[in-house]
Design an enzyme around this catalytic site. Sequence first.
Site, short mmCIF file in Angstrom:
data_model
loop_
_atom_site.label_atom_id
_atom_site.label_comp_id
_atom_site.label_asym_id
_atom_site.label_seq_id
_atom_site.Cartn_x
_atom_site.Cartn_y
_atom_site.Cartn_z
CB ALA A 113 -2.80 2.75 10.62
CB ALA A 114 2.15 -0.04 11.85
N GLY A 117 0.15 4.90 16.38
CA GLY A 117 -0.32 6.39 17.49
C GLY A 117 -1.36 7.30 17.10
CD GLU A 135 2.02 -0.92 7.71
OE1 GLU A 135 1.47 0.56 8.65
OE2 GLU A 135 2.89 -0.64 7.00
CB CYS A 233 7.93 12.18 10.96
SG CYS A 233 9.00 10.99 10.02
C1 LIG Z 1 5.11 7.86 9.74
S1 LIG Z 1 4.97 5.78 9.49
C2 LIG Z 1 2.78 6.08 10.18
C3 LIG Z 1 2.88 5.77 12.13
C4 LIG Z 1 1.72 5.73 12.18
N1 LIG Z 1 0.80 6.69 11.68
C5 LIG Z 1 1.73 6.41 13.52
O1 LIG Z 1 1.25 7.41 14.58
O2 LIG Z 1 2.04 5.29 14.81
C6 LIG Z 1 4.12 5.51 7.79
C7 LIG Z 1 3.66 4.74 7.16
O3 LIG Z 1 3.02 4.08 6.22
C8 LIG Z 1 3.23 2.85 5.57
N2 LIG Z 1 3.48 2.54 3.97
C9 LIG Z 1 4.46 1.86 3.68
N3 LIG Z 1 3.92 2.59 2.87
C10 LIG Z 1 2.82 2.53 2.09
C11 LIG Z 1 2.38 2.93 1.24
N4 LIG Z 1 2.55 2.29 -0.01
N5 LIG Z 1 0.60 2.83 1.19
C12 LIG Z 1 -0.05 3.51 2.85
N6 LIG Z 1 1.02 3.03 3.59
C13 LIG Z 1 2.33 2.84 3.31
C14 LIG Z 1 4.28 2.61 6.42
O4 LIG Z 1 4.65 1.13 6.84
C15 LIG Z 1 3.87 3.04 7.67
O5 LIG Z 1 4.18 2.07 8.82
#
Ligand SMILES: C[S@@+](CC[C@H](N)C(=O)[O-])C[C@H]1O[C@@H](n2cnc3c(N)ncnc32)[C@H](O)[C@@H]1O
Length: 319
Positions: A113-114, A117, A135, A233
């Site tokens: 989530a972090a 957005g 997150e 992305c």
């Molecule tokens: C593309 S970003 C998400 C952006 C967010 N959804 C937004 O729209 O603001 C991917 C997120 O996945 C988290 N992440 C990393 N490893 C992960 C895991 N094993 N399981 C779930 N989430 C993970 C990262 O910390 C990061 O915050």
Amino acid sequence: MEPPSKLLLKLSKRLFNNSDEQASFIEALINPKSFPPCIIWCQDKVENLPLIVEEPITWQPPFIDRLSLGSKPGQNPLHEQGYFYCLDFSSVFAASTLLAVNQPVQVIFDMCAAPGGKSIFAWKLLQPELLISNEVIGKRLGMLISNFKRCHISRSIVVNRDSSIFAQSIPLSTDLVIVDAPCTGQSLIAKGEKAPGCFHPSAINKNANRQKRIIANSAQIVAPQGYLAYMTCTYSPEENEEVCEWLIKKFSQFEPMEINHLKDYQSHLTKIPCYRMFPQDGLGAGAFTALFKNTHEGEKKILDIDSLSAIWINMYGDD
Ligand SMILES: C[S@@+](CC[C@H](N)C(=O)[O-])C[C@H]1O[C@@H](n2cnc3c(N)ncnc32)[C@H](O)[C@@H]1O
């Protein structure tokens, strides 16, 4: 301007058959540019916004504004007051598959989530009774919670667990699960940002394996007749179409959905409906997105909020 690397050239040939398209994709990456920023209105829109708003795309939801190139919405006082959340158009594109969700949604679970957005987009669009935003990386929780506080995202909770824990603790309980997966982040290059090693096969492979693990765990918490949204992305087929094909092979109850408003963006790299936006389209640095429906009939399991060990809760609109 650096010449394209061999790995980028190879990727362009996999993505496009046509040499002009390969060239425009490479040009967009080696000669990055800025794209117009967007905002999600979390509260009612104010009249006379002191920012220039671009003509909306036909399918753009009313709570999104695309702003003129170079706008700095984050510096406007309305931002600090929580009227809107800033994001790029690629995120709007990716989240827009949720416009195809055509039944009431009580619980939304955002697995990655972090900074928030996609959670905020889904909350605004679908107005769930409960938004659960996870997150897993501890140091990214602060920005997620502060964005939710600032934007008054109520009936929401923030959690911090590996996806495997939820697959065990809350199976078949959630109407919509969003997986905006961690990825190689190749589209950052089209914005002039850094993504070291993002075209390297070992980085792509590592990310693809992680994405499969996360989406498999996420699939298990989707209720019968619920939805699973997958997005990244990045451009590599291994992290996108191949993850989606793997998912429906492993969990055959998930049916990929046609998204009518994105039909011009349908990926030709797979037979299943998946959608891609590329930087040379001029709207954003790029995104991949797909939406699946759990076709199983049956009872949705009741979600026990106490079992989630929430680290932040805003159930009543207070923060
Ligand atoms: C593309 S970003 C998400 C952006 C967010 N959804 C937004 O729209 O603001 C991917 C997120 O996945 C988290 N992440 C990393 N490893 C992960 C895991 N094993 N399981 C779930 N989430 C993970 C990262 O910390 C990061 O915050």
